[in-house]
Design an enzyme around this catalytic site. Structure first.
Site, PDB file in Angstrom:
ATOM      1  N   LYS A  72      40.674  42.922  27.645  1.00  0.00           N
ATOM      2  CA  LYS A  72      39.927  43.053  28.905  1.00  0.00           C
ATOM      3  C   LYS A  72      39.433  44.484  29.046  1.00  0.00           C
ATOM      4  O   LYS A  72      40.152  45.429  28.698  1.00  0.00           O
ATOM      5  CB  LYS A  72      40.837  42.656  30.074  1.00  0.00           C
ATOM      6  N   SER A 148      39.958  37.627  37.649  1.00  0.00           N
ATOM      7  CA  SER A 148      38.969  38.540  37.112  1.00  0.00           C
ATOM      8  C   SER A 148      38.966  38.626  35.588  1.00  0.00           C
ATOM      9  O   SER A 148      38.030  39.184  35.013  1.00  0.00           O
ATOM     10  CB  SER A 148      39.219  39.942  37.679  1.00  0.00           C
ATOM     11  N   SER A 172      44.776  36.938  38.371  1.00  0.00           N
ATOM     12  CA  SER A 172      43.612  37.154  37.503  1.00  0.00           C
ATOM     13  C   SER A 172      43.819  36.806  36.042  1.00  0.00           C
ATOM     14  O   SER A 172      42.873  36.865  35.255  1.00  0.00           O
ATOM     15  CB  SER A 172      43.154  38.617  37.603  1.00  0.00           C
TER      16      SER A 172
END
Length: 475
Positions: A72, A148, A172
């Site tokens: 990420k 996210s 997330s």
């Protein structure tokens, strides 16, 4: 079948038998990315040549030797850009160091590969708040992948990553894992170092794996867990082998069903899949126990006071002076701050900074922030009491399957409410995992994944992995 579709476990067997080389996996991923990333948009960037250089010297005797892992884009990887999917950092920051989790992955033989898209500074639950690109759901391009960590989940689901790291501040990792049909694990607070993770809400953030199987999640968790002197919140606890006991089954385990999580608001088709998964675990010998988490109704309000408050503090460092892009020819230092932040941050980040600044301001601190911290203590106690009687807790991950792109664009409150089943784990500091438990039909005929959430006590990852493995085998 492409190597890009295989699990860590499967690839490790082929690597150790010398049937394939690490470079073969990277070539397969590069081909898959070429075919799919224009439509899925899971990656913001990737550096195939650097990864191949690492692959040439990969130590295949190590637990993750030769396995590429997508990262990420809020986790620092030395020599690579870290943008947090924000215009503020785009083209303006290259990490001079590895986050502790990246160092640990390298120590385990893995190859960090690719920067996965996300909501800007991890604020959002659809990945639509990314300022740098759109990510779609691999199961239906008209829908979001969740967020996210939507890029990480979509990369694993679309076979453009073998596994990935994400971060979980209010769901997330688990929520996009549910929407994309992969496994996503949020470790207990303090299990994994946060050093090198760009902070959103420091008392809630945790880094964890997204993977194609429960066993793969356990393998990655083995690699990234452990004490770190660089993170004062990282606990000096023994790290067990999380792959041990995975196949012990759930016979004799007590699994809690919180009545507050099974009321109104769940899509009937999603509820049916959750009920089927729970019945399957009962058929395997688990004892189901109805429990109560009486302060559940305050989860969303409490979270959306504490998280923005911490975000407003953490993001104050982005002012155009030390980090990120800055405006040209400012009139003075205040003009530099104001215009750099105005142009650098997107709407959702600004909304949360304003909300957090408000609840921390003089005259409102006790009324909002201080009171929210007291309620957080009650929420944590709810879970501590529940785990006196059960080994793990079962629930949906989300009330519905993946939403359409843009469905809640002008109604952020609806996005916040969709996190109602996941926020509490972060507030309480406990661990949780989403494991696929079936699919439901959408209005346009696509099949959308549904995830079963398994919540365990603090440092109880072995229990939830064991339950998740049993649920995975019956799906």
């Amino acid at each position: 079948m492409s190597l890009a579709t295989e699990s860590i476990t499967s690839l490790r067997a082929k690597l150790t038998s010398r049937e394939i080389q690490p470079g073969d996996i990277l070539d397969a991923l590069a081909s898959s990315i070429d075919q799919k990333n224009d439509s899925v948009g899971a990656y913001l960037s990737y550096d195939l040549e650097s990864a191949k250089q690492e692959a040439n010297t990969a130590d295949l005797s190590k637990p993750l030797g030769g396995i590429p892992i997508a990262i990420k884009d809020n986790i620092n990887v030395k020599g690579l850009p870290t943008t947090c999917a924000s215009k503020f950092l785009d083209g303006a920051y290259t990490s001079p160091y590895d986050a502790t989790v990246i160092r640990k992955l390298r120590d385990a033989g893995a190859i960090p590969f690719g920067r996965a898209n996300m909501d800007e500074f991890a604020m959002g639950s659809t990945t639509e708040n990314s300022a740098l690109g759109t990510t779609t759901n691999p199961h239906d391009p008209a829908r979001t992948p969740g967020g996210s960590s939507g890029g990480s989940a979509a990369a694993v689901a679309s076979d453009t990553a073998i596994a990935a790291l994400g971060s979980d501040t209010g769901g997330s990792i688990r929520q996009p894992a549910s929407h994309c049909g992969v496994v996503g694990l949020k470790p207990s607070y303090g299990r994994v170092s946060r050093y090198g993770l760009v902070a959103f809400a420091s008392s809630l953030d945790q880094i964890g794996p997204l993977s194609k199987s429960v066993e793969d999640a356990a393998l990655v968790l083995n690699a990234i867990s452990g004490y770190d002197t660089a993170d004062s919140t990282c606990l000096n606890e023994e790290v067990p082998d999380f792959t041990q006991g995975l196949n012990d089954g759930v016979k004799g385990m007590k699994l809690g069903l919180p009545k507050e999580y099974f009321g109104e608001g769940i899509d009937p088709a999603v509820r049916q899949k959750i009920d089927q998964a729970i019945s399957g675990l009962e058929a395997q010998g688990a004892e189901l126990v109805e429990i109560s988490l009486p302060h559940t109704a305050y989860n969303v309000a409490t979270y959306y006071i504490i998280a923005p408050a911490e975000a407003s503090s953490n993001l104050s460092r982005f002012d155009g002076v030390r980090y990120g892009n800055r405006v040209e020819k400012p009139e003075d230092i205040l003009d530099l701050y104001r215009r750099s932040r105005e142009g650098g941050f997107g709407p959702e980040v600004k909304r949360r900074i304003i909300l957090g600044t408000y609840v921390l301001s003089s005259g409102y601190y006790d009324a909002y922030y201080n009171r929210a911290q007291k309620v957080r203590t009650l929420i944590r106690k709810d879970f501590q009491d529940a785990y006196q009687n059960v080994d793990a807790i079962l629930s949906p991950v989300t009330p519905s399957a993946a939403p359409l792109l843009g469905a809640d664009k002008d109604d952020p409150l609806q996005q916040y409410l969709a996190d109602i089943y996941t926020l509490s784990a972060n507030l309480a500091g406990i661990c949780g995992i989403s494991v696929p438990c079936g699919k439901v039909a959408s209005d346009n005929g696509t099949q959308l994944p549904v995830g079963l959430q398994i919540l365990g006590p603090h440092m109880g990852e072995q229990n939830i992995l064991r339950v998740a493995r049993a649920a995975e085998q019956q799906a």
